[in-house]
Design a protein around this motif. Structure first.
Motif, PDB file in Angstrom:
ATOM      1  N   ARG A  54       0.841  -1.202   0.000  1.00 12.74           N
ATOM      2  CA  ARG A  54       0.000   0.000   0.000  1.00 12.74           C
ATOM      3  C   ARG A  54       0.880   1.257   0.000  1.00 12.74           C
ATOM      4  O   ARG A  54       0.574   2.224  -0.688  1.00 12.74           O
ATOM      5  N   ASP A  55       1.964   1.226   0.777  1.00 16.14           N
ATOM      6  CA  ASP A  55       2.900   2.354   0.799  1.00 16.14           C
ATOM      7  C   ASP A  55       3.539   2.550  -0.569  1.00 16.14           C
ATOM      8  O   ASP A  55       3.687   3.673  -1.039  1.00 16.14           O
ATOM      9  N   LEU A  56       3.923   1.445  -1.210  1.00 13.91           N
ATOM     10  CA  LEU A  56       4.522   1.543  -2.539  1.00 13.91           C
ATOM     11  C   LEU A  56       3.522   2.119  -3.537  1.00 13.91           C
ATOM     12  O   LEU A  56       3.884   2.918  -4.400  1.00 13.91           O
ATOM     13  N   SER A  57       2.262   1.737  -3.406  1.00 18.01           N
ATOM     14  CA  SER A  57       1.220   2.273  -4.285  1.00 18.01           C
ATOM     15  C   SER A  57       1.044   3.768  -4.071  1.00 18.01           C
ATOM     16  O   SER A  57       0.802   4.509  -5.028  1.00 18.01           O
ATOM     17  N   GLU A  58       1.174   4.206  -2.821  1.00 14.95           N
ATOM     18  CA  GLU A  58       1.070   5.639  -2.517  1.00 14.95           C
ATOM     19  C   GLU A  58       2.181   6.418  -3.221  1.00 14.95           C
ATOM     20  O   GLU A  58       1.945   7.465  -3.804  1.00 14.95           O
ATOM     21  N   ALA A  60      11.112   3.852 -12.451  1.00 15.31           N
ATOM     22  CA  ALA A  60      10.935   3.461 -11.048  1.00 15.31           C
ATOM     23  C   ALA A  60       9.490   3.055 -10.797  1.00 15.31           C
ATOM     24  O   ALA A  60       9.231   2.047 -10.129  1.00 15.31           O
ATOM     25  N   ARG A  61       8.558   3.810 -11.332  1.00 18.47           N
ATOM     26  CA  ARG A  61       7.142   3.476 -11.171  1.00 18.47           C
ATOM     27  C   ARG A  61       6.818   2.146 -11.849  1.00 18.47           C
ATOM     28  O   ARG A  61       6.107   1.307 -11.299  1.00 18.47           O
ATOM     29  N   ARG A  62       7.354   1.959 -13.039  1.00 20.27           N
ATOM     30  CA  ARG A  62       7.033   0.766 -13.827  1.00 20.27           C
ATOM     31  C   ARG A  62       7.682  -0.498 -13.275  1.00 20.27           C
ATOM     32  O   ARG A  62       7.042  -1.547 -13.189  1.00 20.27           O
ATOM     33  N   TYR A  63       8.961  -0.417 -12.928  1.00 17.87           N
ATOM     34  CA  TYR A  63       9.702  -1.625 -12.575  1.00 17.87           C
ATOM     35  C   TYR A  63       9.872  -1.845 -11.075  1.00 17.87           C
ATOM     36  O   TYR A  63       9.890  -2.984 -10.628  1.00 17.87           O
ATOM     37  N   LEU A  64      10.039  -0.793 -10.297  1.00 16.39           N
ATOM     38  CA  LEU A  64      10.284  -0.973  -8.868  1.00 16.39           C
ATOM     39  C   LEU A  64       9.009  -0.924  -8.043  1.00 16.39           C
ATOM     40  O   LEU A  64       8.735  -1.820  -7.258  1.00 16.39           O
ATOM     41  N   LEU A  65       8.242   0.133  -8.212  1.00 14.90           N
ATOM     42  CA  LEU A  65       7.077   0.327  -7.367  1.00 14.90           C
ATOM     43  C   LEU A  65       5.929  -0.618  -7.722  1.00 14.90           C
ATOM     44  O   LEU A  65       4.967  -0.730  -6.977  1.00 14.90           O
ATOM     45  N   SER A  66       6.037  -1.316  -8.828  1.00 17.64           N
ATOM     46  CA  SER A  66       5.044  -2.314  -9.222  1.00 17.64           C
ATOM     47  C   SER A  66       5.486  -3.728  -8.854  1.00 17.64           C
ATOM     48  O   SER A  66       4.726  -4.678  -9.042  1.00 17.64           O
ATOM     49  N   LYS A 102       9.347  14.523   5.436  1.00 17.36           N
ATOM     50  CA  LYS A 102       8.452  15.671   5.248  1.00 17.36           C
ATOM     51  C   LYS A 102       7.610  15.511   3.986  1.00 17.36           C
ATOM     52  O   LYS A 102       6.472  15.955   3.927  1.00 17.36           O
ATOM     53  N   CYS A 103       8.186  14.886   2.975  1.00 14.17           N
ATOM     54  CA  CYS A 103       7.496  14.726   1.690  1.00 14.17           C
ATOM     55  C   CYS A 103       6.547  13.539   1.676  1.00 14.17           C
ATOM     56  O   CYS A 103       5.457  13.628   1.120  1.00 14.17           O
ATOM     57  N   SER A 104       6.982  12.421   2.264  1.00 13.77           N
ATOM     58  CA  SER A 104       6.174  11.201   2.187  1.00 13.77           C
ATOM     59  C   SER A 104       6.620  10.208   3.248  1.00 13.77           C
ATOM     60  O   SER A 104       7.777   9.768   3.241  1.00 13.77           O
ATOM     61  N   LYS A 105       5.698   9.845   4.135  1.00 11.06           N
ATOM     62  CA  LYS A 105       6.016   8.852   5.155  1.00 11.06           C
ATOM     63  C   LYS A 105       6.302   7.498   4.510  1.00 11.06           C
ATOM     64  O   LYS A 105       7.182   6.769   4.935  1.00 11.06           O
ATOM     65  N   ALA A 106       5.572   7.181   3.444  1.00  7.55           N
ATOM     66  CA  ALA A 106       5.784   5.919   2.738  1.00  7.55           C
ATOM     67  C   ALA A 106       7.183   5.864   2.126  1.00  7.55           C
ATOM     68  O   ALA A 106       7.875   4.844   2.229  1.00  7.55           O
ATOM     69  N   ALA A 107       7.626   6.942   1.512  1.00  7.45           N
ATOM     70  CA  ALA A 107       8.970   6.977   0.931  1.00  7.45           C
ATOM     71  C   ALA A 107      10.024   6.924   2.018  1.00  7.45           C
ATOM     72  O   ALA A 107      11.075   6.291   1.844  1.00  7.45           O
TER      73      ALA A 107
END
Length: 124
Positions: free
Chosen positions: A24-28, A72-78, A116-121
């Motif tokens: 879910r964090d990666l999806s965020e 990164a979105r295509r290969y890592l976060l998926s 500060k930008c993203s707790k998930a990141a």
């Protein structure tokens, strides 16, 4: 397991980072259309770790631009196995190490700024 390169970094990430991360964090993170610079830099480091090539595009002024965000979105976060791959990543080639070290020297790339930008990141 904290990567040895990170332990030698002047802006060392906190121990246990990545432990509470979920899909879910990666999806965020993936849902961000224009991520803040610290998040973008974090994903660039991840791409360099896994030798994922950037996309070469041109900006409005016809200047060549290297973009790691879409790969990164295509290969890592998926990738549902990203977390286990990050934890098991051991060896870096000298060229990879040199590219990644420059990010850790950047004052804009600290764990506090990523948080500060993203707790998930930040968890990543």
């Amino acid at each position: 397991m904290v990567h040895p390169l990170i332990l030698r970094s002047p802006n060392c990430w906190p121990p246990g980072a990545g432990g509470g991360l979920s899909m879910r964090d990666l999806s965020e993170i993936k849902a961000l259309k224009k991520p803040p610079p610290p998040v973008r830099m974090l994903m660039e480091v991840c791409c360099l770790l896994f030798q994922i090539e950037p996309v070469k595009t041109f900006d409005e002024r016809a200047r060549k631009r290297i973009d790691y965000w879409e790969p990164a979105r295509r290969y890592l976060l998926s990738d549902p196995f990203l977390l286990s791959k990050l934890r098991s990543k051991q060896d870096l080639e000298p060229a990879q190490r040199a590219k990644i070290q420059k990010y850790f020297k950047d004052p804009n790339f600290t764990s506090e700024r990523v948080l500060k930008c993203s707790k998930a990141a930040y968890e990543l």
